[in-house]
Design a protein around this motif. Structure first.
Motif, PDB file in Angstrom:
ATOM      1  N   ASP A   6      50.826  49.775  50.196  1.00  0.00           N
ATOM      2  CA  ASP A   6      51.689  48.826  50.903  1.00  0.00           C
ATOM      3  C   ASP A   6      52.204  47.702  50.004  1.00  0.00           C
ATOM      4  N   GLY A   7      51.888  47.775  48.706  1.00  0.00           N
ATOM      5  CA  GLY A   7      52.396  46.782  47.762  1.00  0.00           C
ATOM      6  C   GLY A   7      51.432  45.650  47.447  1.00  0.00           C
ATOM      7  N   SER A   8      50.285  45.613  48.097  1.00  0.00           N
ATOM      8  CA  SER A   8      49.303  44.576  47.785  1.00  0.00           C
ATOM      9  C   SER A   8      48.762  44.810  46.389  1.00  0.00           C
ATOM     10  N   ARG A   9      48.476  43.716  45.698  1.00  0.00           N
ATOM     11  CA  ARG A   9      47.880  43.795  44.370  1.00  0.00           C
ATOM     12  C   ARG A   9      47.066  42.541  44.130  1.00  0.00           C
ATOM     13  N   HIS A  10      46.005  42.719  43.392  1.00  0.00           N
ATOM     14  CA  HIS A  10      45.138  41.587  43.080  1.00  0.00           C
ATOM     15  C   HIS A  10      44.279  41.952  41.881  1.00  0.00           C
ATOM     16  N   SER A  11      43.716  40.941  41.237  1.00  0.00           N
ATOM     17  CA  SER A  11      42.855  41.159  40.084  1.00  0.00           C
ATOM     18  C   SER A  11      41.714  40.164  40.103  1.00  0.00           C
ATOM     19  N   VAL A  12      40.593  40.595  39.574  1.00  0.00           N
ATOM     20  CA  VAL A  12      39.484  39.692  39.303  1.00  0.00           C
ATOM     21  C   VAL A  12      39.090  39.906  37.841  1.00  0.00           C
ATOM     22  N   ALA A  13      38.533  38.872  37.243  1.00  0.00           N
ATOM     23  CA  ALA A  13      38.164  38.947  35.834  1.00  0.00           C
ATOM     24  C   ALA A  13      36.922  38.106  35.593  1.00  0.00           C
ATOM     25  N   ARG A  14      36.128  38.552  34.634  1.00  0.00           N
ATOM     26  CA  ARG A  14      34.916  37.820  34.263  1.00  0.00           C
ATOM     27  C   ARG A  14      34.796  37.821  32.741  1.00  0.00           C
ATOM     28  N   LEU A  15      34.612  36.632  32.180  1.00  0.00           N
ATOM     29  CA  LEU A  15      34.291  36.523  30.764  1.00  0.00           C
ATOM     30  C   LEU A  15      32.834  36.878  30.576  1.00  0.00           C
ATOM     31  N   ARG A  16      32.521  37.518  29.484  1.00  0.00           N
ATOM     32  CA  ARG A  16      31.131  37.872  29.199  1.00  0.00           C
ATOM     33  C   ARG A  16      30.259  36.618  29.179  1.00  0.00           C
ATOM     34  N   SER A  17      30.824  35.526  28.745  1.00  0.00           N
ATOM     35  CA  SER A  17      30.069  34.286  28.588  1.00  0.00           C
ATOM     36  C   SER A  17      29.972  33.452  29.861  1.00  0.00           C
ATOM     37  N   SER A  18      30.410  33.993  30.999  1.00  0.00           N
ATOM     38  CA  SER A  18      30.453  33.190  32.223  1.00  0.00           C
ATOM     39  C   SER A  18      30.043  34.012  33.439  1.00  0.00           C
ATOM     40  N   GLU A  19      29.461  33.344  34.400  1.00  0.00           N
ATOM     41  CA  GLU A  19      29.155  33.980  35.687  1.00  0.00           C
ATOM     42  C   GLU A  19      30.316  33.829  36.663  1.00  0.00           C
ATOM     43  N   GLU A  20      31.265  32.962  36.321  1.00  0.00           N
ATOM     44  CA  GLU A  20      32.393  32.692  37.209  1.00  0.00           C
ATOM     45  C   GLU A  20      33.344  33.878  37.258  1.00  0.00           C
ATOM     46  N   LEU A  21      33.795  34.211  38.455  1.00  0.00           N
ATOM     47  CA  LEU A  21      34.761  35.282  38.650  1.00  0.00           C
ATOM     48  C   LEU A  21      36.129  34.642  38.871  1.00  0.00           C
ATOM     49  N   LEU A  22      37.071  34.938  37.993  1.00  0.00           N
ATOM     50  CA  LEU A  22      38.440  34.444  38.118  1.00  0.00           C
ATOM     51  C   LEU A  22      39.208  35.450  38.960  1.00  0.00           C
ATOM     52  N   GLU A  23      40.226  34.992  39.682  1.00  0.00           N
ATOM     53  CA  GLU A  23      40.995  35.941  40.477  1.00  0.00           C
ATOM     54  C   GLU A  23      42.401  35.453  40.699  1.00  0.00           C
ATOM     55  N   GLY A  24      43.288  36.414  40.940  1.00  0.00           N
ATOM     56  CA  GLY A  24      44.672  36.090  41.222  1.00  0.00           C
ATOM     57  C   GLY A  24      45.501  37.348  41.390  1.00  0.00           C
ATOM     58  N   ALA A  25      46.629  37.194  42.046  1.00  0.00           N
ATOM     59  CA  ALA A  25      47.505  38.335  42.304  1.00  0.00           C
ATOM     60  C   ALA A  25      48.254  38.775  41.053  1.00  0.00           C
TER      61      ALA A  25
END
Length: 165
Positions: free
Chosen positions: A131-150
């Motif tokens: 349906d055209g939805s898209r998203h991404s998540v990313a994690r640096l090896r050095s961090s527990e934080e999960l980054l995200e964005g379309a």
């Protein structure tokens, strides 16, 4: 933003992360959980806590990138029963201040990045749906934080979307 897609990406990132770092690219088909349970009723007890309006990710064990990820994705085509797909991969990169050191030759540049003391490792998990939805998540090896964005990696999302056409 499609909450079901984001939830699937987070689940895939955690699944892949349990195996640690330095892994090859992995790809997953996404099917609506409700449809998956209907097709595989014997598995319903395992999905009792799952959101029936969410997605179930199914890893494609026969996926091998080869030398060129774009070329591999360009040859892929999902059947209509697959609602979306997710790609998990790792990339190494340098901070902007170190990029000036990179040679023009791609092989030499890759070697330099791999050995550079400022190298950063990133796990990307990119998903798209029909349906055209898209998203991404990313994690640096050095961090527990999960980054995200379309639009973290739009070209990769575009390549994945083409596998659904």
């Amino acid at each position: 933003m499609n909450d079901a897609l984001v939830a699937a990406l987070v689940e895939v990132e955690r699944h892949v992360g349990r195996s640690g770092w330095d892994q090859p690219a992995r790809i997953f088909a996404l099917v609506p959980t409700r449809e998956f349970i209907a097709a595989e009723p014997s598995l319903a007890p395992q999905f009792a806590a799952a959101n029936p309006d969410g997605f179930t990710s199914i890893e494609q064990d026969d996926f091998h990138v080869g030398d060129d990820l774009a070329e591999t994705l360009a040859r892929m085509l999902w059947p209509q029963t697959v609602t979306g797909c997710v790609l998990a991969l790792e990339r190494a990169f340098l901070p902007a201040e170190a990029e000036a050191e990179l040679p023009d030759d791609p092989d030499q540049a890759a070697r330099l990045v791999a050995e550079h003391p400022l190298r950063l490792d990133l796990r990307l998990v990119v998903g798209v749906t029909r349906d055209g939805s898209r998203h991404s998540v990313a994690r640096l090896r050095s961090s527990e934080e999960l980054l995200e964005g379309a639009d973290l990696v739009p070209a990769l999302a575009d390549a994945l979307a083409h596998t659904l056409e």
